[in-house]
Design an enzyme around this catalytic site. Structure first.
Site, short mmCIF file in Angstrom:
data_model
loop_
_atom_site.label_atom_id
_atom_site.label_comp_id
_atom_site.label_asym_id
_atom_site.label_seq_id
_atom_site.Cartn_x
_atom_site.Cartn_y
_atom_site.Cartn_z
N HIS A 65 0.83 -1.19 0.00
CA HIS A 65 0.00 0.00 0.00
C HIS A 65 0.86 1.24 0.00
CE1 HIS A 65 0.78 -1.01 4.23
NE2 HIS A 65 0.76 0.29 4.47
N CYS A 178 2.11 3.45 11.41
CA CYS A 178 3.00 2.93 10.38
C CYS A 178 3.32 4.07 9.42
CB CYS A 178 2.37 1.75 9.64
SG CYS A 178 0.94 2.17 8.61
#
Length: 668
Positions: A65, A178
């Protein structure tokens, strides 16, 4: 709003054999669906994200992603591989591959959808349904949440609460984050929460995602028994979690082994291990959920200002340490005149010590050239997040150009953050949101900050900087001693907190253009900063009975920390007994700072402790100043702790002697 995933974005027979080929195959479907505008550019962003950390998860899941300017609508593509593809997971290849593409300026609604998917991936029934699906349209609907999983049966799972029997559960607060803040952040949160429910532990999670974050209630943090950080980017506003047992791991650990983390947190709480989180570690985040928040929601301006400044100083320190030590080593090898050597790019002789000294000096000088821009950039970042980095760095660079120095960097950072915050409050059309943080805001803010620094405030600040330099150079006698006392008190009051960082920043700011006065300040600051851990190490050695077993163990480590100029080594002692430890080490720091200034000790290195003593002017007297302050602090802390211990003993004897008087009490 377009659907996140459609049947055309589902490949139930993905033939790719590598993660790069899988990403390309799924990305081509996004291009065909007009969701991605530049295939190669988007794949480069995916690869860059993958390089930060593998995106394979236990359970056969790969979830590459990224956020990319080549994405015009939040999109999810799904592929199912019969052979499996290696995405770096510990348990082997992934057969379920999700490619998540988010625009650079993805809005909160789409981020909520993406985070919801990330949480559902923690549900084994959901992944089982994906493996069993045969119709791309049905699988797409399942991923969108429009169809229940076949195994769910429409029933709610049974839950148990620790409060059912009247007991109070063990409470944990957690932070997950993240690099992109899209997938792993929310998967780790869900994994920790689920493990907490299974263990009868109350887990409350703060997800610091890409759209900002909503801070945990301070009351929830205060009531927590332990803290877990599962993160691959810096936790924002760390100071909120001070004085708590802390488990600090990467985000994938939060996903893959949450029960172990909870068990470790419980063990640390039972042992009474307290995390050494300084107040300076807070405030680099974006406040609340809004982009570019302004620090603590209800804090007054002074608290927010301190948070912004500490953000800049914290990021500046590594440049100071690396650059300053390289320059100091160059002087040790080649003497002070090495600073005027020609560029080693034009003249370098492998066998000459002077060439190596010049190389170290020029590398260190290159690192030092970033001090003011980094300070300004990250002050701005602390105020308004990533969109403020460019104008902050530009303003800091201009501060150097106009000779405004360290003070100019402070002002430039504050100006950049304020300008960006003002721009972010201007309502814009939805079509412009994607380019605002990467183009419009940096462009406008840089122009405004540049104008202000060049034309309006730069020269007055430069004049003030010159006056400060002249004042430092003119310090002598009692004036120098008083300054040493003040700096020593500041370094030892909060041991890594705001006052400590202000004193340290004042000292290293003078190293960018060193003078005799600024070198004396640097020496006094480092000497005083070494006193608290050295004093606590000595105190735990000479009077062991006054300290717990854990404190004695910390005392052994404090010898090394103090010798290395890591003042934070004394924080566990100060946290456990602040009223006795802090005044004691402040007195010792004041003595050391005063003596260092009185002795005329100088220091060109911004860090290193006793390991840079050969680079110190008047090294013997410098060590004497440190020893004197350490002895004073040790004597005071032993005296105060001894008096505290004697008081209960005396009270106990009085209680025994007067046992016939029911009104006599013994203070614990």
């Amino acid at each position: 709003m377009s659907e996140l995933i459609t049947a055309e974005l589902v490949d139930l027979d993905l033939s790719a054999t590598t993660k790069d080929a899988a990403a390309r195959s799924l990305a081509e479907r996004m291009v065909a669906a007009h969701r991605v505008t530049d295939l190669d550019g988007f794949l480069a962003d995916v690869a860059a994200r993958e390089a930060q950390m593998p995106t394979g998860l236990d359970g056969g899941i790969g979830i590459p992603h990224c956020r990319s300017e080549h994405v015009n609508a939040p999109t999810l593509a799904f592929g199912r591989s019969a052979a499996g593809i290696d995405f770096g997971a510990a348990d082997g290849p992934a057969d379920l591959i999700f490619l998540i593409a988010a625009p650079a300026g993805a809005d909160d609604d789409h981020l909520t959808i993406l985070s919801g998917l990330a949480r559902r991936l923690m549900d084994p029934e959901f992944t089982a349904a994906l493996r069993a699906g045969t119709d791309p349209a049905a699988v797409a609907a399942l991923i969108r949440g429009e169809e229940p999983t076949p195994e769910a049966g429409g029933t709610e799972p049974e839950t148990e609460t620790a409060e059912a029997d009247g007991s109070v559960p063990f409470r944990i607060v957690a932070v997950t984050s993240c690099p992109t803040g899209i997938a792993h952040t929310y998967m780790a949160a869900e994994s920790l929460a689920a493990a907490g429910r299974a263990e009868g532990v109350e887990v409350t999670v703060e997800t610091q995602g890409s759209g900002g974050f909503k801070k945990l209630d301070p009351a929830v943090i205060a009531a927590a028994d332990a803290v877990i950080w599962a993160h691959d980017v810096e936790v924002r506003e760390k100071a909120r979690f001070r004085n708590k047992p802390l488990v600090d791991v990467g985000v994938k650990a939060g996903i893959n082994r949450p029960a172990e983390l909870i068990a470790e947190a419980r063990r640390k709480a039972e042992r009474g291990e307290i995390a050494a989180v300084s107040e300076a570690d807070g405030g680099s985040g974006s406040g609340d959920g809004d982009v570019g928040g302004s620090g603590p929601d209800h804090a007054h301006f002074g608290v927010r200002l301190r948070t912004y400044l500490m953000s800049g100083v914290s990021y500046m320190v590594p440049f100071v340490a690396a650059g300053g030590l390289l320059i100091a080593l160059s002087f040790a090898i080649g003497g002070y005149e090495i600073a005027s050597a020609k560029s080693v790019a034009d003249h370098f002789v492998w066998g000459e010590a002077d060439s190596w000294a010049a190389l170290l000096n020029q590398i260190g000088s290159a690192a030092f050239a970033f001090l003011v821009p980094v300070l300004a950039g990250y002050i701005a970042y602390g105020m308004a997040d990533r969109p403020a980095l460019v104008p902050g760095f530009v303003g800091g660079s201009i501060a150097l150009t106009v000779n405004a120095g360290f003070l100019g960097g402070l002002v430039a950072g504050l100006l950049a953050g304020a300008v960006v915050m003002a721009i972010q409050r201007v309502p814009v059309h939805a079509t412009l949101r994607g380019i605002m943080p990467v183009l419009v805001i940096p462009l406008i803010a840089s122009a405004v900050v540049g104008f202000l620094m060049f034309i309006v405030v730069g020269k007055p600040i430069a004049s003030l900087q010159n006056a400060l330099t002249d004042w430092l150079n003119g310090l002598s006698g009692s004036n120098a001693v008083i300054l040493g006392v003040v700096l020593g008190l500041m370094m030892c009051f909060d041991m890594g907190g705001p006052l400590n960082k202000v004193a340290y920043a004042f000292a290293v700011g003078g190293l960018a253009d060193p003078t005799y006065g600024s070198l004396k300040v640097m020496a006094a600051v480092m000497a005083a900063g070494m006193v608290p851990p050295l004093a606590m190490a000595l105190a735990t050695t000479v009077r062991k009975k006054l300290f717990t077993k854990t404190e004695r163990e910390n005392g052994r480590a404090a010898w090394v920390l103090g010798a290395s100029f890591i003042t934070e080594g004394a924080i566990p002692f100060a946290a456990a007994d602040p009223l006795r430890v802090i005044p004691s080490v402040m007195a010792g720091g004041a003595v050391t700072g005063a003596l260092s200034m009185a002795f005329g000790a100088t220091l060109r290195a911004p860090h290193g402790g006793v390991f840079v003593v050969p680079l110190i002017g008047e090294p013997f007297l410098y060590l004497l100043a440190i020893a004197a302050g350490t002895l004073v602090a040790t004597a005071l802390v032993v005296l105060l702790k001894g008096a505290r211990r004697a008081a209960p003993d005396a009270a106990g004897e009085a209680g025994a002697a007067g046992s016939d008087d029911s009104r006599v009490t013994v203070a614990a």
